[in-house]
Design a protein around this motif. Structure first.
Motif, PDB file in Angstrom:
ATOM      1  N   ASN A 358      45.140  87.797   9.137  1.00 42.89           N
ATOM      2  CA  ASN A 358      46.445  88.144   8.464  1.00 42.89           C
ATOM      3  C   ASN A 358      45.885  89.522   7.898  1.00 42.89           C
ATOM      4  OD1 ASN A 358      48.494  88.320   7.207  1.00 42.89           O
ATOM      5  ND2 ASN A 358      48.458  86.496   5.968  1.00 42.89           N
ATOM      6  N   LYS A 359      47.113  90.487   7.894  1.00 47.16           N
ATOM      7  CA  LYS A 359      46.554  91.960   7.385  1.00 47.16           C
ATOM      8  C   LYS A 359      47.616  92.154   6.426  1.00 47.16           C
ATOM      9  CE  LYS A 359      44.186  93.654  11.374  1.00 47.16           C
ATOM     10  NZ  LYS A 359      44.074  94.660  12.414  1.00 47.16           N
ATOM     11  N   GLY A 364      45.459  86.371   2.279  1.00 46.62           N
ATOM     12  CA  GLY A 364      44.207  86.009   1.492  1.00 46.62           C
ATOM     13  C   GLY A 364      44.419  85.097   0.197  1.00 46.62           C
ATOM     14  N   ARG A 365      45.887  84.815  -0.232  1.00 45.19           N
ATOM     15  CA  ARG A 365      46.061  84.129  -1.590  1.00 45.19           C
ATOM     16  C   ARG A 365      46.017  82.749  -1.526  1.00 45.19           C
ATOM     17  NH1 ARG A 365      50.905  87.825  -4.482  1.00 45.19           N
ATOM     18  NH2 ARG A 365      50.145  89.662  -4.014  1.00 45.19           N
ATOM     19  N   GLU A 366      46.325  82.122  -0.305  1.00 43.25           N
ATOM     20  CA  GLU A 366      46.273  80.848  -0.063  1.00 43.25           C
ATOM     21  C   GLU A 366      45.345  80.169   0.740  1.00 43.25           C
ATOM     22  OE1 GLU A 366      50.255  79.827   1.300  1.00 43.25           O
ATOM     23  OE2 GLU A 366      51.100  81.435   0.007  1.00 43.25           O
ATOM     24  N   GLU A 420      45.167  73.013   8.425  1.00 42.91           N
ATOM     25  CA  GLU A 420      43.842  72.836   8.228  1.00 42.91           C
ATOM     26  C   GLU A 420      43.440  74.026   7.216  1.00 42.91           C
ATOM     27  OE1 GLU A 420      42.055  73.364  12.121  1.00 42.91           O
ATOM     28  OE2 GLU A 420      42.620  71.627  12.596  1.00 42.91           O
ATOM     29  N   GLY A 421      44.283  74.911   6.760  1.00 40.32           N
ATOM     30  CA  GLY A 421      44.100  75.922   5.885  1.00 40.32           C
ATOM     31  C   GLY A 421      43.789  77.331   6.402  1.00 40.32           C
ATOM     32  N   VAL A 628      51.587  83.660   8.936  1.00 37.44           N
ATOM     33  CA  VAL A 628      51.546  82.114   8.873  1.00 37.44           C
ATOM     34  C   VAL A 628      50.213  81.989   7.693  1.00 37.44           C
ATOM     35  CG1 VAL A 628      51.090  79.960   9.765  1.00 37.44           C
ATOM     36  CG2 VAL A 628      52.086  81.745  11.250  1.00 37.44           C
ATOM     37  N   THR A 629      50.768  81.198   6.814  1.00 37.64           N
ATOM     38  CA  THR A 629      49.861  80.807   5.743  1.00 37.64           C
ATOM     39  C   THR A 629      50.335  79.313   5.312  1.00 37.64           C
ATOM     40  OG1 THR A 629      51.435  81.304   3.704  1.00 37.64           O
ATOM     41  CG2 THR A 629      50.310  83.241   4.594  1.00 37.64           C
TER      42      THR A 629
END
Length: 652
Positions: A358-359, A364-366, A420-421, A628-629
């Motif tokens: 993810n760019k 990177g927040r979650e 799964e994160g 997708v987060t």
């Protein structure tokens, strides 16, 4: 008790302990081996929603698996659908295994998915059975996926017990359904022995069955009798230990024992602790020793010292187990060992998507797993059990091409990873084009689609499929008397991408869509029209304000609400016209010390459209991406294609 992660899993670790049943002490046991004459290995196959899992529930409740009614209630309905996504979607995704005892006969039952996208699970399971229960809805009759799974079973020479399920429905027409199944078998080239099938009428929900739809017994005894008398016992050439042949059909994982293989013993016998090898026609032999051996027992597993041909086993002790390997003996260095069996043949995938790091500006927040190495390891680990999936490296180091049977097949994997994160950047689905070796022409996958829809909407359905290069195969009224039209189309898979949401909109949610892969045919020249409206894009980075939404909602339907964070070129809605439009939803009202003449006028803000993962994947076009987060789905324009798109627009 072994708690499994996926594959042939027990319904859940917690539920399994509550569902332990008596050991099989009252059956014919020879050195803890049930003889092959007293075993029946059956797979339950059907079209989606025809009641396979509910029928298996009824079989479980009537074979003393549960101690009492209270324990059965604790286990709940659809015991076999233990996966979170299976329960939420109301479908079966993973094939699962259980074993029940009835009148001295051990019946190994394999519950299979009904969606065409998970056809790989069905193909793998059929390697372990000797016959099938074909479940057909008493109103709908055979559907596209019924044809797919029945064709696979008939080609293997299996006998079929046809179960006409849901006969308690008011509109049930069991005689019509039996005739349709007979016609389908003739069409698929069944042998005389296969066409002379046994038919059982049942209601999985009520737990009743019988040989006559108007005279059902209060239990499932007629169905058990049909399985016992109509399905052959396993065919065994020899039970000599040196002739062991055991094809691995699935892989499980245990935190304490590591990788575990699940397989059916074709010939020979196996003992716990004996030296064995994994053989494959195209790979070097891998040797080891069985550390533990299990057979399936009700909803769980039971450790045994030995097992013989015809039984389905689970074993541990070998590290590099792969689906398609054959377990053979390695006693005496494998001098007298049997030859490996042919590996499992699975149909090739038809749809590809890219998954990568993810760019986006909000990345990177979650998520817990963000790097390309973590994504790569997870995708290649999935290949261990998902035989219909393919993963390839791309020119970019942080993107991977993932190919599967269909859009649903891939979105289930993405949803699993999200939970799964993982954080992912997902590209739009594209079909896999291949070259015909004989003609040299490029070919693309086609699907056979059947749509049931109220008569007044049939024109909308035909218009939609015609714009997507569909070819009308058949059209008529449903025989059920519900004034429903049945429309059958042969359509390129390219044309099916994103069609479901449009079809449901055009028919006000009344369409029932069934699609199954048909064949590869010459590629249709030119582009196939997808969506006819553009996207609303965020004008700048910032927080969405209600003032900004007031003006933007006149331009189309929005995906965002006040307080959401956006970034430039993020898709925030559907434009009401073709072409994309940038709107400023982060605009704030200018503050002055003058009272506004329109201060008392308030404008209502329309609630945003909430898109699921499946809907988001359907929506994105070829120049768009999906972020997708663990807690959100965001769509955006692909930065690497923004310049190309703009250039095309100027030339026009």
């Amino acid at each position: 008790t072994i708690s499994a992660v996926t594959g042939f899993v027990t319904p859940s670790a917690g539920r399994q302990s509550a569902c332990q049943a008596p050991r099989m002490s009252d059956t014919e046991v020879v050195d803890d081996i049930i003889t092959s004459e007293n075993i029946r290995n059956i797979a339950v196959i059907a079209h989606v929603d025809h009641g396979k899992t509910t029928l298996v529930d009824a079989l479980l409740r009537q074979t003393n698996v549960f101690r009492d009614e209270a324990q059965a209630d604790e286990a709940g309905v659809r015991v076999m659908d233990s996966n979170d996504q299976e329960r939420e979607r109301g479908i079966t995704i993973l094939a699962k295994n259980l074993a029940v005892m009835r009148d001295g006969i051990k019946i190994n039952i394999m519950d299979t998915p009904g969606h065409a996208d998970f056809g790989g699970e069905v193909e793998r399971v059929l390697n372990m059975c000797d016959g099938v229960l074909l479940v057909v809805d008493s109103v709908e009759g055979p559907k596209p996926q019924t044809r797919f799974v029945l064709d696979k079973a008939l080609r293997r020479g299996f006998k079929v017990v046809v179960v006409v399920n849901k006969v308690d429905r008011p509109a049930a027409r069991p005689d019509y359904v039996v005739d349709k199944v007979f016609d389908l078998m003739m069409e698929l080239g069944a042998t005389d022995e296969q066409i002379d099938f046994t038919t059982v009428f049942a209601s999985g929900l009520q737990g009743t069955s019988g040989m006559d739809p108007d005279d059902l017994a209060p239990d499932m005894k007629p169905l058990f009798e049909a399985v016992k008398n109509s399905i052959d016992a396993p065919t065994v050439d020899t039970t000599e230990g040196s002739k062991l042949q055991c094809l691995i059909s699935n892989i499980d994982y245990d935190n304490f024992k590591g990788k575990m293989g699940i397989a059916r013993i074709t010939n020979g016998s196996v003992k716990s602790g004996q030296p064995v090898a994994l053989a494959h026609p195209d790979k070097p032999k891998k040797t080891g020793r069985l550390s533990s051996l299990y057979v399936f027992d009700n909803l769980g597993k039971r450790e045994v010292q030995s097992a013989s041909a015809g039984e389905i086993i689970m074993f541990s002790g070998l590290e590099n187990i792969e689906i398609g390997d054959t377990l053979i003996t390695n006693e005496g260095g494998g001098a007298d060992a049997a030859e490996p069996l042919p590996p499992i043949a699975v149909e090739l995938p038809t749809v590809r998507m890219t998954l990568g790091v993810n760019k986006s500006p909000l990345a990177g927040r979650e998520g817990k797993f963000l790097t390309s190495r973590m994504i790569r390891d997870r995708l290649f680990k999935e290949l261990d059990r998902n035989v219909a999936l393919q993963v390839e490296e791309t020119e970019s180091a942080d993107k991977y091409a993932v190919s599967g049977r269909g859009q649903l097949h891939l979105t289930v994997l993405i949803e699993t990873m999200r939970r799964e994160g993982f954080e992912l950047e997902v590209g739009p689905p594209v079909v896999i084009i291949k070259e015909n070796e004989e003609t040299g022409k490029m070919e693309e996958p086609f699907e056979m689609v059947e749509v049931r829809v109220p008569e007044e909407y049939s024109g909308s359905v035909i218009d939609l499929f015609n714009t997507r290069a569909g070819e009308l195969q058949d059209m008529g009224l449903d025989d059920g008397g519900e004034s429903m039209s049945v429309i059958k189309y042969l359509i390129p898979t390219r044309g099916m991408l994103g069609v479901r949401s449009e079809l449901l909109s055009a028919t006000r949610g009344t369409a029932i869509i069934d699609a199954v892969f048909d064949s590869y045919r010459p590629k249709i020249a030119g582009e196939i029209q997808s969506r006819d409206k553009g996207s609303l894009l965020a004008f700048e980075n910032g927080i969405v304000t209600s003032f900004g939404l007031e003006n933007a909602q006149d331009r189309g339907k929005l995906f965002v609400q006040s307080g959401d964070e956006t970034y430039k070129n993020m898709i925030i809605g559907i434009h009401q016209r073709p072409g994309d439009l940038a709107v400023n939803v982060c605009k704030t009202k200018a503050l002055t010390n003058m009272r506004s003449a329109t201060k008392g006028i308030t404008i209502g803000i329309t609630a945003p459209i909430e898109l699921s993962l499946d809907a988001s994947v359907e929506y994105i076009a070829s120049d768009e991406l999906l972020e997708v987060t663990p807690s959100a789905f965001r769509m955006a324009k692909n930065p690497s294609m923004m310049g190309k798109k703009a250039g095309k627009g100027k030339n026009k």
